[in-house]
Motif scaffolding. Structure first.
Motif, short mmCIF file in Angstrom:
data_model
loop_
_atom_site.label_atom_id
_atom_site.label_comp_id
_atom_site.label_asym_id
_atom_site.label_seq_id
_atom_site.Cartn_x
_atom_site.Cartn_y
_atom_site.Cartn_z
N ALA A 1 -35.64 -42.25 15.41
CA ALA A 1 -35.12 -43.71 16.75
C ALA A 1 -35.70 -44.75 17.22
O ALA A 1 -35.95 -45.77 16.99
N HIS A 2 -35.32 -45.71 15.75
CA HIS A 2 -34.93 -47.29 15.96
C HIS A 2 -36.09 -47.57 15.96
O HIS A 2 -37.20 -46.81 15.21
N TRP A 3 -37.41 -48.51 15.80
CA TRP A 3 -38.41 -49.16 15.48
C TRP A 3 -39.71 -48.99 16.47
O TRP A 3 -40.37 -48.55 16.27
N TYR A 4 -38.71 -48.85 18.00
CA TYR A 4 -39.58 -47.91 19.43
C TYR A 4 -40.03 -46.87 18.59
O TYR A 4 -40.69 -45.97 18.97
N GLY A 5 -39.05 -45.86 18.18
CA GLY A 5 -39.33 -44.69 17.68
C GLY A 5 -40.40 -45.02 16.65
O GLY A 5 -41.65 -43.94 16.66
N VAL A 6 -40.91 -45.75 15.96
CA VAL A 6 -41.75 -45.66 15.00
C VAL A 6 -43.11 -45.80 15.46
O VAL A 6 -44.16 -45.06 15.22
N ILE A 7 -43.01 -46.62 16.42
CA ILE A 7 -44.43 -46.63 17.63
C ILE A 7 -45.16 -44.82 18.36
O ILE A 7 -46.06 -44.84 17.96
N LEU A 8 -43.59 -44.41 18.85
CA LEU A 8 -44.25 -43.17 19.51
C LEU A 8 -44.56 -42.19 18.55
O LEU A 8 -44.85 -41.25 18.13
#
Length: 629
Positions: A407-414
C-alpha cells in the motif's frame, strides 16, 4: 435463510427473558443451561442461514422486515434482519464462540449467589451483538451498538460489591457512550442528505456527498469504532474491564464488543472508501495501538490484563487491515482471533478458578506441573497469538501485514510497525507463559491449588477449552493466501478487497518469513529472560515507569476531564444546590402543606355548600362572557 436468521436473533433474547421472568422459581444451574441452550440454538440458526446463503451461487443477500419500527415524515426504519456473507460470518462467530463461553460459565460461576442474573446478562449480551451484526439498517445497528455497551456495563460491574468493578463498569460505559454519540451524529448527517438509514440508500447517497460531508460521516463512524474496539486514544476502559468474571472477559474480547468496530468499518466500507484519508487514519490508529499495547503488556503482572492488552494489539492489526482496504483479511483475523483469544482467557480462567481467584502471574509459577491439560491448551493459544505456523494466527495476521507492504509509501511504515508488533507479541506472550507454567510449583500454588477429584476443572470448563484449542491449532487453514482464499471470495459481494491491498507473491513470502522469524525471536528472548533466566531483564527506570503507568493516558484523562468535572460539581453543590435547592425545599413543602390545610376547610361534606360554589362559579363565568362580548 431468513427463518434461520430470525431464530438466531430471537433465541438468546428468549433465553434472557425466560431466566428473568422465572427468577428464583428455577435453580441457578437451570438458568445456566437455559442460557447455554439459547445461544447454541442461535448457532444452529446461524448455520442454517449460512448454508442456505451458500447454496445460492451469487451469495446475494436478503433483508426480511417484520414490521415498520419507526416512521417520522419521510423517514422510515423497519425491524429487519440482513442475511449476507458478512452478517452470516459474524453470526457464526458470535453464537458459536459465545455458546462455548456460556457453557464454560456453567462450571466457572457454579455456586455464585447471583448466577441467574449473570446468565440473563450473558444471553442479553449475545443477543445485543447479534442485533448489531444482523440489523438490516444503520438504526438497528446503532440499537445493537448501544445494547452491547449496556450489557458490558452490567457484566463488568457484575460483582457490584467491589468498588473497583463498579468504577470499571462506569468507565467502560462513559467511554463507549462518547463513541456512540459520534456515530449518532454521523447518522443524522446521512438522514439529512438521504432521508434514510438503510444500507443501500445510505451508501448510494454517500457517493453524491461533498468530501467534507463524507469525511465528517466517516469520522463519526470511526469514533464509534475506536471506542468500542478499544483503540488509542479511547482504549483505557478495556484493561479495567478485567474486573468482571473471566468468561465475561472472554466474551468481550473474542465474540462480542471489541470486534464490533472492525465489523462497522467492513460493513460501511463504501463510505470509508470515499473518505480515504479517514480510512487511513483508522489504519494508523491500529498500528499505533498494536505497538502501544504490546509495550504495556511487557510489564503487566495480572494474567488477564496481559491477555487484554494482547487483544488491543490484535484488534490493531484488524484496524490496520480494514484501513488499507483488505477487509476480508481483517475479518479473517477477527475469526481466528476469536478462537485463540477465547482459548487464552478460558485457560487462564481455569488457573484462576483452581487458585481461588488469584490472577498474579508471579504467584502461579510452576502450575503447569499440576495442570498439564491447561498448559498445553494455553500453549496452543499462545502460539496462535504469536503467529507461529501452522497455528491459526499465522494465516490471518501475516496476510494483513503483507497487504500493508503493497500500500504505497505509508504502507511500508505500517508494515514495519506491524512486524515490530510480532516481536513484541512473542516476547510478552511467552514472558507470561514461562513465568506461569514451567518449573516446580511455588508454595502458593501447592497451598491453594485444588485438584477437583483429580481433574483440572469441571467438564463444562474443560470441553470448551479443548474445542477452542483445536480451532486455534487448525482454524487458520480455511484460507492460505495466495494459494486458496475462499473467505475472501465469500466476502467479495459486500467487502471486496481494494487493489491497493493485494500483495504480490514475493511480498507474501517475505512478510511471512520476517513475521515468523521476529515472533520466534520474541519467544527466544522470553525464554532466555524468564525460562532459563540467563539473560538479564533490562531495567530502565524511566521506561519502566512509563510502561507501568500505561503511557500516562489515565493520568492525562484524569487531569483533563475527571478532576475539573469533580471540582465543578462540588462548586455547584456548594453555591447552588445547598443554598437554593436544599434550603428552599423545606419552605416549599411547608407552603404546600399550608395550602392543603386551607383547601381542606372548603371540603365540608355538605351538598348545599358544593351547589353554592357551583352556582357562584357559573355566575362568574357568565359575567366574564358578557363582559367580553
Amino acid at each position: 435463510m431468513i427463518a434461520g436468521a430470525w431464530l438466531c436473533l430471537a433465541a438468546p433474547l428468549a433465553g434472557a427473558l425466560l431466566i428473568t421472568l422465572c427468577g428464583t422459581r428455577i435453580s441457578r444451574r437451570t438458568a445456566g443451561w437455559l442460557s447455554t441452550a439459547s445461544v447454541f440454538v442461535a448457532f444452529g440458526g446461524a448455520a442454517w442461514s449460512f448454508l442456505a446463503l451458500g447454496a445460492n451461487e451469487s451469495h446475494e443477500g436478503r433483508i426480511s422486515t417484520a414490521w415498520t419500527w419507526l416512521q417520522a415524515g419521510g423517514f422510515k426504519a423497519g425491524m429487519e434482519v440482513l442475511v449476507d456473507p458478512l452478517s452470516t460470518m459474524m453470526m457464526l462467530i458470535v453464537s458459536g464462540v459465545g455458546g462455548l463461553i456460556v457453557l464454560y460459565s456453567v462450571g466457572y460461576m457454579d455456586g455464585d449467589d447471583e448466577e441467574r442474573r449473570y446468565f440473563a446478562y450473558m444471553s442479553l449480551f449475545v443477543f445485543s451483538m447479534l442485533l448489531l451484526v444482523q440489523g438490516g439498517n444503520l438504526l438497528l445497528l446503532l440499537a445493537g451498538w448501544g445494547l452491547v455497551g449496556l450489557s458490558s456495563y452490567l457484566l463488568i460491574g457484575f460483582w457490584h460489591d467491589r468498588p473497583s468493578a463498579v468504577a470499571a463498569a462506569k468507565k467502560a460505559f462513559v467511554m463507549n457512550a462518547l463513541g456512540d454519540a459520534t456515530m449518532a451524529l454521523a447518522f443524522f448527517v446521512l438522514i439529512a442528505h438521504s432521508g434514510s438509514l438503510s444500507f443501500a440508500a445510505g451508501f448510494q447517497t454517500a457517493s453524491g456527498l461533498s468530501s467534507t460531508t463524507l469525511n465528517l460521516v466517516a469520522l463519526g463512524l470511526l469514533g464509534g469504532a475506536v471506542a468500542k474496539s478499544a483503540q488509542v486514544p479511547l482504549h483505557t476502559w478495556l484493561p479495567d474491564a478485567m474486573e468482571g468474571p473471566t468468561p465475561v472477559s472472554a466474551l468481550i474480547h473474542a465474540a462480542t464488543m471489541v470486534t464490533a468496530g472492525v465489523y462497522l468499518i467492513a460493513r460501511t466500507n463504501p463510505i470509508f472508501e470515499q473518505a480515504r484519508t479517514v480510512e487511513l487514519v483508522a489504519a494508523g490508529l491500529g498500528a499505533l495501538t498494536l505497538l502501544v499495547a504490546g509495550l504495556i503488556a511487557l510489564v503487566q503482572t495480572d494474567i488477564k490484563r496481559v491477555i487484554a492488552y494482547s487483544t488491543m494489539s490484535q484488534i490493531g492489526y484488524m484496524f490496520l487491515g480494514a484501513g488499507i482496504g483488505t477487509y476480508a483479511n481483517g475479518m479473517f483475523h477477527l475469526m481466528t482471533h476469536a478462537f485463540f483469544k477465547a482459548l487464552l482467557f478460558m485457560a487462564a480462567g481455569v488457573l484462576i478458578h483452581a487458585l481461588s481467584g488469584e490472577q498474579d502471574i508471579r504467584k502461579m509459577s510452576g502450575i503447569g506441573q499440576l495442570m498439564p491439560w491447561t498448559r498445553w491448551a494455553f500453549l496452543a493459544g499462545a502460539l496462535a497469538l504469536v503467529g507461529v505456523p501452522p497455528f491459526s494466527g499465522f494465516f490471518s495476521k501475516d496476510a494483513i501485514i503483507a497487504a500493508a507492504l503493497h500500500a504505497h509509501w505509508y504502507g511500508v511504515i505500517l508494515w514495519v510497525v506491524a512486524l515490530l508488533g510480532t516481536f513484541l507479541t512473542g516476547l510478552y506472550t511467552f514472558r507470561m507463559y514461562f513465568i506461569v507454567f514451567p518449573g516446580e510449583p511455588v508454595p502458593f500454588v501447592r497451598e491453594h491449588h485444588h485438584a477437583q477429584n483429580g481433574k483440572e476443572g469441571p467438564w463444562t470448563m474443560l470441553i470448551p477449552v479443548g474445542v477452542l484449542a483445536v480451532l486455534a491449532a487448525i482454524g487458520g487453514w480455511i484460507q492460505f493466501a495466495p494459494f486458496w482464499h475462499p473467505l475472501t471470495t465469500w466476502l467479495e459481494p459486500v467487502a471486496a478487497t481494494l487493489g491497493i491491498a493485494e500483495p504480490t507473491g514475493w511480498q507474501e513470502a517475505l512478510t511471512s518469513i520476517l513475521a515468523v522469524a521476529l515472533g520466534t525471536a520474541g519467544i527466544g528472548v522470553a525464554y532466555l529472560m524468564y525460562g532459563k533466566r540467563t539473560l538479564a531483564v533490562p531495567r530502565a527506570a524511566v521506561l519502566q515507569r512509563l510502561l507501568e503507568h500505561k503511557f500516562y493516558f489515565d493520568e492525562l484523562y484524569d487531569a483533563l476531564f475527571y478532576r475539573p468535572a469533580s471540582v465543578f460539581a462540588a462548586r455547584l453543590r456548594r453555591d447552588f444546590e445547598e443554598p437554593v435547592v436544599l434550603a428552599t425545599g423545606p419552605d416549599l413543602g411547608e407552603t404546600a402543606f399550608d395550602a392543603g390545610r386551607a383547601v381542606r376547610r372548603l371540603q365540608t361534606g355538605l351538598l348545599r355548600t358544593y351547589v353554592l360554589f357551583l352556582g357562584l362559579g357559573t355566575a362568574i363565568l357568565a359575567v366574564v362572557f358578557l363582559a367580553v362580548r
